[in-house]
Enzyme design. Structure first.
Site, PDB file in Angstrom:
ATOM      1  N   LYS A 193       0.775  -1.042   0.013  1.00 28.94           N
ATOM      2  CA  LYS A 193       0.180  -0.053   0.095  1.00 28.94           C
ATOM      3  C   LYS A 193       1.116   1.340   0.386  1.00 28.94           C
ATOM      4  O   LYS A 193       0.297   2.714  -0.115  1.00 28.94           O
ATOM      5  CB  LYS A 193      -0.660  -0.138   1.675  1.00 28.94           C
ATOM      6  N   ARG A 194       2.544   0.932   1.174  1.00 31.99           N
ATOM      7  CA  ARG A 194       2.811   2.771   0.353  1.00 31.99           C
ATOM      8  C   ARG A 194       3.552   2.864  -0.512  1.00 31.99           C
ATOM      9  O   ARG A 194       3.470   3.819  -0.727  1.00 31.99           O
ATOM     10  CB  ARG A 194       4.181   2.721   2.078  1.00 31.99           C
TER      11      ARG A 194
END
Ligand code: GLU
Length: 489
Positions: A251-252
């Site tokens: 996600k990052r």
């Protein structure tokens, strides 16, 4: 969700049958999408079938919403599947029967160890510096107490197990590295490894292609195939996908679900092409039609080192597909995008009008999102004026030529085509001895509110006669106020 069970294929055929077997616990992620794509491509390449199995045995984490998201994500990517999807949960009776068969044949045993006993076992192993694992305590029990039990597989204690991975080559593990895995929980439900073997065999899967986090499961599953007397499929394990900083894609790094990319305005063709190149390449060819991908794709050519999902690369592919795709198909996709995103087009329009916008913007934008953002002046009224552009380009000196442009457009029969507008526009330039930009820029600011847009003739055509006249009138009023000193210049 309502499980639907399709009839299993019979009699057995050697048609290649590949599958994608996601657990419906969230969106379709980039990694899953690549797994689906490679299975789909290879199935199509071999002239075989591509099947879907929804692994929904974890009833608490599986949701109908996630099942939809998987179907929608695959459909968006253009991956179609053969036969009705199989819902794993509906096959529980077959899973139980397989566990019973393994108990019967002596390949499995009942384990009565409680959670706290198992915890104590692991603690003791840790204290001795050993790897925590099940120590086989119930393997030789001959009693059958009326207590809850799980069914464990009796992994051979010596020798090794091996297979030829389609991607990684020969894979071997010593059997004593594998502990006695649980096949059935105390509530009777199957664990992943048992369910997958039963279902892959029942679906007559010939090739299992999945992420390499499953390599250890494959060794265990091979034991199960043999113990159950089932035909083993071929296995291929794909390397990880990394973010551009070299860490596992997460996600990052930004969007991870396929649908987020759809929402960001990427084209399915670009995404397909991008995913296909994660671990696979074909000479230095960069762009592929779907048919070319199918013809060229070979699982044996997938590399065994991790690949990087670079957003920049996706951007450049998307730009390429925007510029090179069939305009009608692109227009349909753009219309769907606007619809899905709830982007209002406040102008009465038809498909050919939208097609003109796509034609005018596709060289100038990277994604549909950007295309939509940059088309606000076509979509909406009133115009938002960029103060700086207005100040710079709508000066008193353009009053006359701009007024002549307004009148020339008023005199033309609607609709104003780019072709029809060109002659009077050039006549005004000639009359005032102006270079193109000296009238095009003020006209552009008047019609789009900004100093950047597609070609001015296209802008006039797309904006339409009435809106052109209204916008030019407003711009003329602005210039007049500056000319009379009512507005600071
Ligand atoms: N449901 C498993 C997963 O999503 C499937 C693995 C497999 O392909 O066997 O990881």
């Amino acid at each position: 969700m309502t499980p639907r069970l399709r009839p299993l294929p019979s009699p057995f055929t050697m048609t290649p049958r590949l599958r994608f077997a996601p657990s419906p616990t969230g969106d379709l992620h980039v990694g899953g999408a690549r797994t689906a794509l490679f299975n789909w491509l290879y199935a199509r390449h071999l002239g075989g079938q591509f099947l879907l199995r929804i692994e929904d045995t974890d009833r608490e984490r599986s949701t109908e919403h996630a099942v939809r998201a998987i179907f929608d994500g695959l459909t968006w990517l253009g991956l179609d599947w053969d036969e009705e999807p199989l819902f794993q949960h509906a096959r529980e009776a077959a899973h139980r029967a397989a566990a019973a068969q393994l108990l019967q044949s002596g390949h499995a045993y009942r384990c009565y160890c409680t959670t706290s006993e198992l915890e104590q076992m692991r603690e003791e192993q840790r204290a001795h510096g050993a790897k925590p694992r099940y120590n086989g305590r119930c393997r030789h029990r001959s009693d059958a107490p009326d207590l809850p039990f799980v069914v464990r597989f009796k992994t051979p204690s010596d020798g090794s197990i091996a297979f030829d991975d389609l991607i990684k080559g020969r894979m071997v593990v010593a059997n004593d590295e594998l502990d006695d895995l649980v096949l059935q929980r105390s509530d009777g439900t199957p664990t992943y490894n048992l369910a997958v073997v039963c279902d892959d065999a029942a679906m007559r899967i010939t090739h299992v292609i999945r992420g390499d986090d499953h390599v250890n499961n494959t060794f265990r599953q091979l034991h199960l195939y043999r113990a159950l007397g089932l035909t083993e499929p071929a296995f291929g394990h794909m390397p990880l996908i990394l973010g551009d900083d070299g860490a596992k894609l997460s996600k990052r790094h930004g969007a991870t679900s396929v649908f987020e990319y759809a929402r960001l305005g990427y084209l399915p063709a670009a995404m397909r092409n991008h995913l296909a190149r994660l671990g696979w390449s074909h000479g230095d060819q960069e762009h592929f039609t779907t048919d070319e991908l199918i013809a060229a794709f070979d699982i044996h050519e997938v590399g065994s080192s991790p690949s990087v999902f670079a957003l920049q690369k996706l951007d450049s592919l998307n730009g390429w597909y925007l510029r090179n795709s069939d305009l009608d198909e692109l227009t349909d996709l753009f219309a769907k995008y606007l619809d899905r995103e709830g982007i209002a087009v406040e102008v009465d329009h038809d498909r050919s009008w939208l097609r003109q916008i796509v034609a005018a913007q596709r060289e100038r934008t990277t994604t549909f999102k950007e295309m939509a953002e940059k088309s606000g002046y076509f979509f909406r009224t009133p115009l938002e004026l960029d103060e700086e552009a207005a100040h710079k380009h709508l000066r008193p000196v353009v009053l006359e030529p701009l007024r002549e442009l307004r009148d020339a457009l008023a005199a033309l029969d609607a609709p104003l085509t780019a072709e029809a507008v060109k002659t009077p526009f050039e006549a005004i330039l000639a009359r005032h001895e102006l270079k193109m930009g000296k009238l095009a820029q003020p006209a552009r600011v008047a019609l789009t509110g900004s100093a950047i847009s597609p070609g001015i003739f296209d802008v006039i055509e797309i904006t339409g006669k009435q809106r052109c006249l209204d916008r030019l009138d407003a711009a003329l009023a602005y210039v007049e106020r500056r000319a009379t000193g009512e507005l600071a210049s």
